[in-house]
Design an enzyme around this catalytic site. Structure first.
Site, PDB file in Angstrom:
ATOM      1  CG  ASP A 115      -2.255   0.728   0.913  1.00 56.33           C
ATOM      2  OD1 ASP A 115      -2.366   1.359  -0.164  1.00 56.33           O
ATOM      3  OD2 ASP A 115      -3.179   0.680   1.751  1.00 56.33           O
ATOM      4  CD  GLU A 116      -1.822   5.135  -0.594  1.00 61.26           C
ATOM      5  OE1 GLU A 116      -2.032   3.994  -0.100  1.00 61.26           O
ATOM      6  OE2 GLU A 116      -2.739   5.899  -0.946  1.00 61.26           O
ATOM      7  CG  ASP A 118       0.855   1.794   8.697  1.00 64.45           C
ATOM      8  OD1 ASP A 118      -0.264   2.094   9.149  1.00 64.45           O
ATOM      9  OD2 ASP A 118       1.666   1.057   9.288  1.00 64.45           O
ATOM     10  CG  ASP A 119      -3.470   7.848   8.471  1.00 67.42           C
ATOM     11  OD1 ASP A 119      -2.725   8.406   9.277  1.00 67.42           O
ATOM     12  OD2 ASP A 119      -4.633   8.237   8.251  1.00 67.42           O
ATOM     13  CB  THR A 120      -5.608   4.598  11.372  1.00 67.15           C
ATOM     14  OG1 THR A 120      -6.260   3.870  10.325  1.00 67.15           O
ATOM     15  CG2 THR A 120      -5.989   6.067  11.292  1.00 67.15           C
ATOM     16  CE1 TYR A 190       2.809   8.595  -1.286  1.00 64.28           C
ATOM     17  CE2 TYR A 190       0.654   9.028  -0.315  1.00 64.28           C
ATOM     18  CZ  TYR A 190       1.947   8.535  -0.210  1.00 64.28           C
ATOM     19  OH  TYR A 190       2.378   7.989   0.979  1.00 64.28           O
ATOM     20  N   PRO A 191       2.071  11.987  -6.252  1.00 64.72           N
ATOM     21  CG  PRO A 191       3.780  10.890  -7.378  1.00 64.72           C
ATOM     22  CD  PRO A 191       3.248  11.138  -6.011  1.00 64.72           C
TER      23      PRO A 191
HETATM   24  P1  5GP Z   1      -5.185   3.610   7.123  1.00 66.18           P
HETATM   25  O1  5GP Z   1      -5.744   4.642   8.077  1.00 66.18           O
HETATM   26  O2  5GP Z   1      -6.093   2.448   6.980  1.00 66.18           O
HETATM   27  O3  5GP Z   1      -3.772   3.215   7.502  1.00 66.18           O
HETATM   28  O4  5GP Z   1      -5.068   4.310   5.711  1.00 66.18           O
HETATM   29  C1  5GP Z   1      -6.098   4.191   4.790  1.00 66.18           C
HETATM   30  C2  5GP Z   1      -5.873   4.923   3.516  1.00 66.18           C
HETATM   31  O5  5GP Z   1      -6.038   6.317   3.752  1.00 66.18           O
HETATM   32  C3  5GP Z   1      -4.518   4.809   2.837  1.00 66.18           C
HETATM   33  O6  5GP Z   1      -4.369   3.644   2.079  1.00 66.18           O
HETATM   34  C4  5GP Z   1      -4.576   6.038   1.946  1.00 66.18           C
HETATM   35  O7  5GP Z   1      -5.266   5.762   0.743  1.00 66.18           O
HETATM   36  C5  5GP Z   1      -5.364   7.034   2.771  1.00 66.18           C
HETATM   37  N1  5GP Z   1      -4.458   7.993   3.421  1.00 66.18           N
HETATM   38  C6  5GP Z   1      -4.147   8.075   4.718  1.00 66.18           C
HETATM   39  N2  5GP Z   1      -3.279   9.081   4.941  1.00 66.18           N
HETATM   40  C7  5GP Z   1      -3.028   9.641   3.733  1.00 66.18           C
HETATM   41  C8  5GP Z   1      -2.202  10.739   3.299  1.00 66.18           C
HETATM   42  O8  5GP Z   1      -1.518  11.422   4.063  1.00 66.18           O
HETATM   43  N3  5GP Z   1      -2.219  11.029   1.974  1.00 66.18           N
HETATM   44  C9  5GP Z   1      -2.980  10.323   1.075  1.00 66.18           C
HETATM   45  N4  5GP Z   1      -2.910  10.689  -0.205  1.00 66.18           N
HETATM   46  N5  5GP Z   1      -3.770   9.281   1.449  1.00 66.18           N
HETATM   47  C10 5GP Z   1      -3.794   8.953   2.768  1.00 66.18           C
END
Ligand code: 5GP
Length: 210
Positions: A115-116, A118-120, A190-191
């Protein structure tokens, strides 16, 4: 309150971070048998890292896609703001029938989930848990419990923040969670989201993300 800072990430930067991680994977002798990109953000990094995981004389690593989306949801207790959470919705999944025919399923394979960001961690947690469950189910059905499937995760960016859910401890401790960069909890641009790619790249260069 200060405006959220945005981190602009160039295509070059994404490319180089995929290359760096692929080198680490190959150095550890952990080349995957299959790559699973989480749609849509994981697809471009999945395709790039595959190029750098290519080994002369070996076949290209197949890439499969799964579609996962995060939606606001009400908790089962209902009512109250604290009950609102994020729910993962599965919009596309693996076709295990076709996988079995072409790649002998995932049993006994090294699987790299991409995945691009890992946020939560909610999305990655879901992907790893559900894929593990699915493989265990197949192993039982086919009586192949002695062939372990090894899951790894690759993300371009890991946000340095408390996560809502976790990944298997064994994956984290054995270095099978690979984040090319750990970054502060800011919004990453992201680009592939850029309306003006030249301006986007200029900003990414200014911030040192090129
Ligand atoms: P999670 O919270 O499940 O780790 O992230 C879920 C999704 O939220 C990621 O796959 C991504 O698509 C989107 N996301 C979270 N933070 C960002 C960010 O800073 N930039 C972008 N472009 N997408 C994000």
């Amino acid at each position: 309150m200060s405006e959220v800072e945005k981190y602009y990430i160039s295509y070059n930067n994404v490319h180089k971070l995929c290359q760096k991680t692929a080198k680490e994977i190959l150095a550890r002798n952990e080349r995957p048998d299959i790559i699973i990109g989480i749609s849509g953000g994981g697809l471009i990094p999945a395709r790039i890292i595959r190029s750098f995981l290519k080994v002369k004389g070996e076949k290209n690593i197949p890439i499969q896609a799964i579609g996962l989306s995060l939606y606001e949801s009400m908790g089962s207790t209902g009512g109250g703001e604290e009950a609102i959470g994020k729910e993962v919705v599965r919009t596309q999944w693996l076709d295990f029938g076709a996988l079995k025919e072409h790649f002998d399923s995932l049993i006994g394979k090294r699987v790299l989930i991409v995945d691009e960001v890992d946020d939560t961690r909610t999305t990655l947690h879901y992907a790893v848990t559900e894929l593990e469950k699915e493989v265990q189910h197949q192993q039982k059905m086919l009586n192949r419990l002695d062939e372990p499937t090894i899951f790894s995760v690759f993300v371009i960016h890991n946000k340095d923040k408390p996560k809502k859910v976790d990944l298997p401890r064994e994956m984290l401790e054995s270095g099978r969670y690979l984040a090319a960069e750990t970054v502060p909890d800011e919004w990453l641009v992201y680009p592939w989201d850029a309306e003006d790619i030249d301006e986007h790249t200029r900003l990414a260069k200014l911030q040192g993300h090129d």
